[in-house]
Write a protein that holds these residues in place. Sequence first.
Motif, mmCIF file in Angstrom:
data_model
loop_
_atom_site.group_PDB
_atom_site.id
_atom_site.type_symbol
_atom_site.label_atom_id
_atom_site.label_comp_id
_atom_site.label_asym_id
_atom_site.label_seq_id
_atom_site.Cartn_x
_atom_site.Cartn_y
_atom_site.Cartn_z
ATOM 1 N N ASP A 71 33.106 -17.993 56.704
ATOM 2 C CA ASP A 71 33.394 -19.185 55.902
ATOM 3 C C ASP A 71 32.662 -20.424 56.411
ATOM 4 O O ASP A 71 32.783 -21.505 55.832
ATOM 5 C CB ASP A 71 34.901 -19.454 55.876
ATOM 6 C CG ASP A 71 35.607 -18.621 54.825
ATOM 7 O OD1 ASP A 71 35.120 -18.581 53.683
ATOM 8 O OD2 ASP A 71 36.631 -17.980 55.152
ATOM 9 N N GLN A 72 31.902 -20.289 57.479
ATOM 10 C CA GLN A 72 31.113 -21.418 57.984
ATOM 11 C C GLN A 72 29.983 -21.765 57.009
ATOM 12 O O GLN A 72 29.518 -20.921 56.250
ATOM 13 C CB GLN A 72 30.485 -21.070 59.328
ATOM 14 C CG GLN A 72 31.458 -20.814 60.453
ATOM 15 C CD GLN A 72 30.707 -20.421 61.715
ATOM 16 O OE1 GLN A 72 30.165 -21.274 62.414
ATOM 17 N NE2 GLN A 72 30.664 -19.122 61.992
ATOM 18 N N VAL A 73 29.547 -22.997 57.094
ATOM 19 C CA VAL A 73 28.409 -23.458 56.302
ATOM 20 C C VAL A 73 27.351 -23.999 57.254
ATOM 21 O O VAL A 73 27.639 -24.880 58.070
ATOM 22 C CB VAL A 73 28.823 -24.553 55.296
ATOM 23 C CG1 VAL A 73 27.607 -25.081 54.550
ATOM 24 C CG2 VAL A 73 29.861 -24.011 54.315
ATOM 25 N N GLU A 92 21.671 -18.230 65.393
ATOM 26 C CA GLU A 92 21.476 -19.535 66.008
ATOM 27 C C GLU A 92 22.597 -20.512 65.684
ATOM 28 O O GLU A 92 22.588 -21.652 66.158
ATOM 29 C CB GLU A 92 20.130 -20.109 65.589
ATOM 30 C CG GLU A 92 18.962 -19.243 66.049
ATOM 31 C CD GLU A 92 17.623 -19.843 65.688
ATOM 32 O OE1 GLU A 92 17.558 -21.073 65.460
ATOM 33 O OE2 GLU A 92 16.643 -19.097 65.612
ATOM 34 N N TRP A 93 23.551 -20.073 64.876
ATOM 35 C CA TRP A 93 24.695 -20.930 64.579
ATOM 36 C C TRP A 93 25.556 -21.093 65.830
ATOM 37 O O TRP A 93 25.540 -20.233 66.716
ATOM 38 C CB TRP A 93 25.532 -20.320 63.461
ATOM 39 C CG TRP A 93 24.869 -20.358 62.099
ATOM 40 C CD1 TRP A 93 23.563 -20.667 61.832
ATOM 41 C CD2 TRP A 93 25.485 -20.058 60.858
ATOM 42 N NE1 TRP A 93 23.333 -20.590 60.489
ATOM 43 C CE2 TRP A 93 24.492 -20.219 59.852
ATOM 44 C CE3 TRP A 93 26.765 -19.678 60.479
ATOM 45 C CZ2 TRP A 93 24.760 -20.004 58.505
ATOM 46 C CZ3 TRP A 93 27.039 -19.462 59.132
ATOM 47 C CH2 TRP A 93 26.048 -19.629 58.163
ATOM 48 N N LYS A 94 26.285 -22.173 65.881
ATOM 49 C CA LYS A 94 27.152 -22.443 67.035
ATOM 50 C C LYS A 94 28.138 -21.304 67.243
ATOM 51 O O LYS A 94 28.408 -20.875 68.371
ATOM 52 C CB LYS A 94 27.894 -23.769 66.839
ATOM 53 C CG LYS A 94 28.774 -24.149 68.019
ATOM 54 C CD LYS A 94 29.448 -25.498 67.785
ATOM 55 C CE LYS A 94 30.336 -25.876 68.967
ATOM 56 N NZ LYS A 94 31.001 -27.201 68.748
ATOM 57 N N ASN A 95 28.710 -20.793 66.141
ATOM 58 C CA ASN A 95 29.626 -19.650 66.189
ATOM 59 C C ASN A 95 29.093 -18.582 65.237
ATOM 60 O O ASN A 95 29.485 -18.537 64.063
ATOM 61 C CB ASN A 95 31.041 -20.065 65.780
ATOM 62 C CG ASN A 95 31.641 -21.086 66.721
ATOM 63 O OD1 ASN A 95 31.802 -20.820 67.908
ATOM 64 N ND2 ASN A 95 31.967 -22.273 66.200
ATOM 65 N N PRO A 96 28.206 -17.728 65.723
ATOM 66 C CA PRO A 96 27.564 -16.739 64.851
ATOM 67 C C PRO A 96 28.590 -15.836 64.153
ATOM 68 O O PRO A 96 29.536 -15.351 64.793
ATOM 69 C CB PRO A 96 26.697 -15.934 65.819
ATOM 70 C CG PRO A 96 26.442 -16.865 66.961
ATOM 71 C CD PRO A 96 27.694 -17.657 67.102
ATOM 72 N N LEU A 110 26.104 -10.794 62.647
ATOM 73 C CA LEU A 110 25.230 -10.853 61.475
ATOM 74 C C LEU A 110 23.835 -11.322 61.869
ATOM 75 O O LEU A 110 23.677 -12.387 62.475
ATOM 76 C CB LEU A 110 25.833 -11.802 60.431
ATOM 77 C CG LEU A 110 25.044 -11.990 59.137
ATOM 78 C CD1 LEU A 110 24.865 -10.667 58.397
ATOM 79 C CD2 LEU A 110 25.737 -13.023 58.247
ATOM 80 N N GLN A 111 22.834 -10.529 61.536
ATOM 81 C CA GLN A 111 21.440 -10.857 61.817
ATOM 82 C C GLN A 111 20.724 -11.394 60.580
ATOM 83 O O GLN A 111 19.998 -12.380 60.656
ATOM 84 C CB GLN A 111 20.686 -9.605 62.300
ATOM 85 C CG GLN A 111 21.345 -8.892 63.468
ATOM 86 C CD GLN A 111 21.404 -9.749 64.704
ATOM 87 O OE1 GLN A 111 20.382 -10.254 65.179
ATOM 88 N NE2 GLN A 111 22.593 -9.923 65.260
ATOM 89 N N PHE A 197 24.568 -22.955 53.660
ATOM 90 C CA PHE A 197 24.807 -21.587 53.196
ATOM 91 C C PHE A 197 26.091 -21.052 53.805
ATOM 92 O O PHE A 197 26.330 -21.190 55.009
ATOM 93 C CB PHE A 197 23.642 -20.664 53.572
ATOM 94 C CG PHE A 197 23.766 -19.310 52.954
ATOM 95 C CD1 PHE A 197 23.373 -19.094 51.642
ATOM 96 C CD2 PHE A 197 24.310 -18.249 53.661
ATOM 97 C CE1 PHE A 197 23.524 -17.853 51.046
ATOM 98 C CE2 PHE A 197 24.468 -17.002 53.085
ATOM 99 C CZ PHE A 197 24.064 -16.805 51.770
ATOM 100 N N ARG A 198 26.906 -20.419 52.977
ATOM 101 C CA ARG A 198 28.185 -19.843 53.416
ATOM 102 C C ARG A 198 28.151 -18.338 53.163
ATOM 103 O O ARG A 198 28.144 -17.892 52.006
ATOM 104 C CB ARG A 198 29.344 -20.473 52.659
ATOM 105 C CG ARG A 198 30.728 -20.047 53.158
ATOM 106 C CD ARG A 198 31.820 -20.900 52.525
ATOM 107 N NE ARG A 198 31.989 -20.605 51.119
ATOM 108 C CZ ARG A 198 32.951 -19.804 50.625
ATOM 109 N NH1 ARG A 198 33.815 -19.226 51.444
ATOM 110 N NH2 ARG A 198 33.035 -19.601 49.342
ATOM 111 N N PRO A 199 28.128 -17.526 54.206
ATOM 112 C CA PRO A 199 28.035 -16.068 54.032
ATOM 113 C C PRO A 199 29.156 -15.478 53.179
ATOM 114 O O PRO A 199 28.940 -14.477 52.480
ATOM 115 C CB PRO A 199 28.098 -15.542 55.468
ATOM 116 C CG PRO A 199 27.642 -16.667 56.313
ATOM 117 C CD PRO A 199 28.097 -17.912 55.627
#
Length: 306
Positions: A71-73, A92-96, A110-111, A197-199
């Motif tokens: 739910d991160q963006v 590279e997100w703070k909380n992958p 997630l790659q 972008f929100r997975p």
Amino acid sequence: MHSPLSSFTIPLILLVQSYGVSAASWGYGYNDGPQTWKGDCQTGLRQTPIDIRTMDTDYALMDRVNFIGYDQVDEVTMQNNGHTVATAGFTEWKNPPYVSGGALQGKYFLQQFHLHWGKKDHEGSEHKIGGLSYPAELHLVHLKEGLTITEAMNKSDGLAVVGVFLNIAESGEPLAAMADKLDDVIYAGNETDIDRFRPRSLLPSVTDAFYRYEGSLTTPGCSEAVQWIVLAEPITITRKQLDQLRKIRNMEGEEHEKNFRPTFPLNGRRIRFRPAQYDRLRFCSSSYSLSFFITVLSTLLAKIIF
């Protein structure tokens, strides 16, 4: 943001360069298509995709798949690598984001994700359901925690890929952020950033029901290192978005006639299926336990008789 090299090191290895297979040496055409791919692609016994049929499927008591951090963006990069459109940068997100549960042993980060499609509506997905195809399929590729990509390629559970079917409908919300940028990646080598972008947008509202089996990558060298999770519920894609995908060009600068691999035999594998209604609390109830017991008993008797 991040450099293209750092963002796409793992996606390129997974999609166009496995153990020395160069991007230009394979494709989906007559002269370089799946029938010409070498190594495990031809000789492996646990290849993907497969046709998911009732006779090959068993009900299984598995936990739900947990989509943590979906739910991160944040910012990602989308690239046309000549075979598909791949989106990366999640590491590279703070909380992958990562997945767990679903009978997976550990966390899988997630790659990248990418898409497969065809020119006609009756084909496009790599997996089939009872012999039938969806017009497209999305793959979310995850790497097991603590492994390098080289180590993962040599383990049967080194990777976890979540497959999501796409069905044509009026709503284009799942791919909206991506679709807005597709015109920027028409040709091989083109790339663009997606700022927000929100997975979670790539997943159906209900992710409880899914199929599980051991398989492979669907691109050279088809390494049999993948724990597959194929969600039973599709997401939607509009006719306009599908037309956009079909304008994406391959290495030769031509529109893809298709970029999906044909299905392979199970070779003794069984597919596990977790129905959406399965819940541990309900399973403890007498009525649900009886219903489930009858289902299991019927399956066993059918195997013995036939």
